[in-house]
Scaffold this active site. Structure first.
Site, mmCIF file in Angstrom:
data_model
loop_
_atom_site.group_PDB
_atom_site.id
_atom_site.type_symbol
_atom_site.label_atom_id
_atom_site.label_comp_id
_atom_site.label_asym_id
_atom_site.label_seq_id
_atom_site.Cartn_x
_atom_site.Cartn_y
_atom_site.Cartn_z
ATOM 1 N N ASP A 75 15.700 -24.489 -10.343
ATOM 2 C CA ASP A 75 15.375 -24.031 -9.000
ATOM 3 C C ASP A 75 14.470 -25.025 -8.268
ATOM 4 O O ASP A 75 14.606 -25.228 -7.058
ATOM 5 C CB ASP A 75 14.690 -22.662 -9.064
ATOM 6 C CG ASP A 75 15.679 -21.540 -9.357
ATOM 7 O OD1 ASP A 75 16.883 -21.830 -9.511
ATOM 8 O OD2 ASP A 75 15.246 -20.379 -9.441
ATOM 9 N N THR A 188 11.766 -13.644 -6.301
ATOM 10 C CA THR A 188 11.904 -13.756 -7.757
ATOM 11 C C THR A 188 11.165 -14.977 -8.296
ATOM 12 O O THR A 188 11.364 -15.355 -9.452
ATOM 13 C CB THR A 188 13.391 -13.840 -8.152
ATOM 14 O OG1 THR A 188 14.036 -14.861 -7.371
ATOM 15 C CG2 THR A 188 14.095 -12.506 -7.903
ATOM 16 N N ALA A 189 10.320 -15.590 -7.466
ATOM 17 C CA ALA A 189 9.557 -16.764 -7.900
ATOM 18 C C ALA A 189 8.092 -16.383 -8.072
ATOM 19 O O ALA A 189 7.766 -15.431 -8.775
ATOM 20 C CB ALA A 189 9.755 -17.898 -6.894
#
Length: 292
Positions: A75, A188-189
């Site tokens: 990512d 979601t980080a």
């Protein structure tokens, strides 16, 4: 069609994997360009000399209408890659070469299958909103945009205080380690590790999440993405910094930052037949019986 390849030099690249990658690209007759760091890795491991005209640096430069950026890594690699696009509406496909990735994925098969989908123009894309950031930067950043989040955090032993306003209305003064403003993509980080909610990427919202607040009743809050968010920082005799996506800067006492939804969006390629909820179950191992 042209493939805009991006990868980081510090990843553990191997010759067999890169050989398979370029074999698939050549099999379908794609033109391609590489960032300079990745071109040096390819030259060292495969002995391929990339033509100077096929190498780009901080920006990809002019590209044909039918182009796809392929980010090979995790990512973090994808976050770095998209900032080299400028304002071009080029779809971005992430291929995961790491461990836990929500933006990058395996896309169900080998390089040959992935590039076969590209050649067949069989890609689905989702628009992802970004943050526009203005404020008291110590030095002018290359871009004022973030796909995942903007974070203010202490960089020392003492706590900091962050006055937080939404459309000029005071929400709270967060005393603690700092605060995060996250997009749905970034939920979601860092925001997730701070106790923020998981947000479906197509929701039109932002999430404000305090970092280790000294008031235990403070919780993350979801706001409309049409909001204007302002942070005023009191470092309280300690050091502090800001970070957005893969960039960070030290800040001083009294700095102010204003954030809103950016006009620009990123168009992220998503695999067929694999939903956001499938990714959540697979990456976070939801539903797995720990007694097994």
């Amino acid at each position: 069609m042209k493939i805009i390849l991006f990868s980081r030099s510090q990843l553990p690249h191997t010759a067999p994997a890169l050989r398979e990658l370029f074999a698939a690209i050549n099999r379908y007759g794609f033109d391609y360009a590489l960032n300079r760091e990745f071109a040096e890795v390819v030259g060292r491991l495969l002995g391929i000399d990339i033509a100077p005209g096929d190498i780009y640096d901080e920006h990809i430069g002019e590209q044909p209408d039918h182009a796809v950026m392929v980010c090979y890594g995790g990512d973090g690699t994808l976050l770095e890659g998209i900032h080299r696009l400028g304002n071009r509406k080029i779809p971005v496909l992430g291929i995961n070469a790491g461990h836990l990735g929500f933006l990058t994925g395996d896309h169900g098969g080998s390089f040959d299958e992935i590039f076969g989908e590209i050649a067949a123009d069989n890609l689905s894309t989702e628009p992802r909103s970004m943050l526009q950031i203005e404020g008291d930067f110590p030095s002018e950043p290359h871009q004022h945009l973030a796909l995942n989040e903007f974070a203010i955090q202490r960089y020392g032993s003492g706590m900091i205080s962050v006055e937080t306003y939404v459309d000029d209305q005071l929400v709270a003064t967060y005393h603690g380690d700092g605060v995060i403003l996250s997009t749905p993509t970034g939920s979601t980080a860092y925001s997730l590790s701070a106790g923020g909610p998981v947000v479906a990427p197509t929701c039109e919202c932002f999430v404000i999440s305090p970092l280790a607040p000294h008031n235990l009743t403070m919780r993350p809050i979801v706001i409309p993405d049409s909001s204007r968010v302002t942070f005023r920082v009191n470092t309280r005799h300690t050091e502090a910094s800001i970070s957005f996506d893969d960039r960070s800067y030290p800040i001083t006492n009294g700095t102010t930052f204003t954030l809103r939804r950016a006009k620009r969006r990123i168009y992220l390629c998503v695999p067929h037949n694999i939903s956001f909820y499938d990714t959540l179950r697979n990456k976070m191992m939801w539903g797995i019986d720990p007694r097994s």
